[in-house]
Every structure is written in C-alpha cells, then in structure tokens.
Design a protein around this motif. Structure first.
Motif, mmCIF file in Angstrom:
data_model
loop_
_atom_site.group_PDB
_atom_site.id
_atom_site.type_symbol
_atom_site.label_atom_id
_atom_site.label_comp_id
_atom_site.label_asym_id
_atom_site.label_seq_id
_atom_site.Cartn_x
_atom_site.Cartn_y
_atom_site.Cartn_z
ATOM 1 N N GLU A 9 0.825 -1.206 0.000
ATOM 2 C CA GLU A 9 0.000 0.000 0.000
ATOM 3 C C GLU A 9 0.863 1.261 0.000
ATOM 4 O O GLU A 9 0.512 2.248 -0.632
ATOM 5 N N GLN A 10 1.995 1.229 0.703
ATOM 6 C CA GLN A 10 2.900 2.378 0.691
ATOM 7 C C GLN A 10 3.509 2.553 -0.691
ATOM 8 O O GLN A 10 3.622 3.671 -1.189
ATOM 9 N N ARG A 12 2.111 1.623 -3.479
ATOM 10 C CA ARG A 12 1.016 2.120 -4.318
ATOM 11 C C ARG A 12 0.848 3.626 -4.137
ATOM 12 O O ARG A 12 0.703 4.365 -5.109
ATOM 13 N N VAL A 49 -3.238 -4.776 -7.449
ATOM 14 C CA VAL A 49 -2.291 -5.112 -6.392
ATOM 15 C C VAL A 49 -2.164 -6.628 -6.326
ATOM 16 O O VAL A 49 -3.166 -7.335 -6.251
#
Length: 130
Positions: A9-10, A12, A49
């Motif tokens: 997520e970081q 992304r 993802v």
C-alpha cells in the motif's frame, strides 16, 4: 520507483504520487524477481495489487534483467497517441532489510506532454525495418 521496505500500500501511494508529479508517465508497475506482477498503477485502467501475472518471459522483464534497463518500442494507443512501452529498470540488490529484488516499469506518453512553444512539430522515429 525503486522497491522500498514499505508495504504494498505504501508503494502504491508512492506510485500515485509519482503519476501526479510526472504527467508523461501513464502507467507504473512493479514486478518481483521471479517475473510476477506485484503492483500496477495507471491513469487509464484500474489499479492492480498482487495480480501475480507471470511476466517472466516478457521482453521487458528479460531484457531489463540482462541489461539492467529496457527501452521498449513506440506504439500508438487508440491509434492516435504515441506511447513508449516500456521503460523498465532492474533493481538487483533491492532492499537490504527485506532482500527484495525486482523491476520497475513505466509506460510513457512520448508526445502529448512535450511543450515546443507556439509553433512546432514532433516526430516519432523508430528503428524501421530492414
């Protein structure tokens, strides 16, 4: 966009920030050391993802592993807008703490973002045949 020790997520979030900062980049992807797609962020398609899509036999993966960088051919998206697919960079060391290795890939809008002034022409030139 190098591999970082952060979460997916970081990474992304970092990719989205890079897309905002560099308008010529239309898509970013991260591929792991085995050729599996781990992240794709795009202006033109849905973000993905951990798709696990196998790109290990794709030229942009194999050439970047062999030569550390790959510059793909120019193609026309929607038969009118020239793009370069793909610029890929291999990260052989990765992050020391987590020993990640992989590849960053970017698709580039090669003409529409060029500013040439009030008058001018832009040409896209390829290797040609023969």
């Amino acid at each position: 966009m190098p591999w970082s020790a952060g979460s997916i997520e970081q990474r992304r979030f970092d990719a989205l920030r890079l897309l905002r900062q560099v308008p010529a980049i239309t898509e970013l992807a991260q591929v792991d050391s085995t050729g599996k797609e781990r992240l794709r962020v795009s202006r033109l398609a849905m973000d993905v993802v951990d798709s696990g899509l196998d790109l290990s036999k794709d030229a942009k993966f194999t050439e970047a592993v062999a030569h550390k960088v790959y510059y793909g051919p120019v193609y026309f998206r929607r038969e009118s807008e020239p793009y370069m697919n793909t610029v890929a960079r291999w990260h052989p060391q990765g992050c020391r703490r987590q020993h990640r290795r992989g590849q960053s890939q970017a698709d580039l809008d090669v003409v529409s973002q060029i500013k040439v002034g009030e008058r001018g022409h832009a040409y896209v030139v390829g290797a040609g045949e023969g």
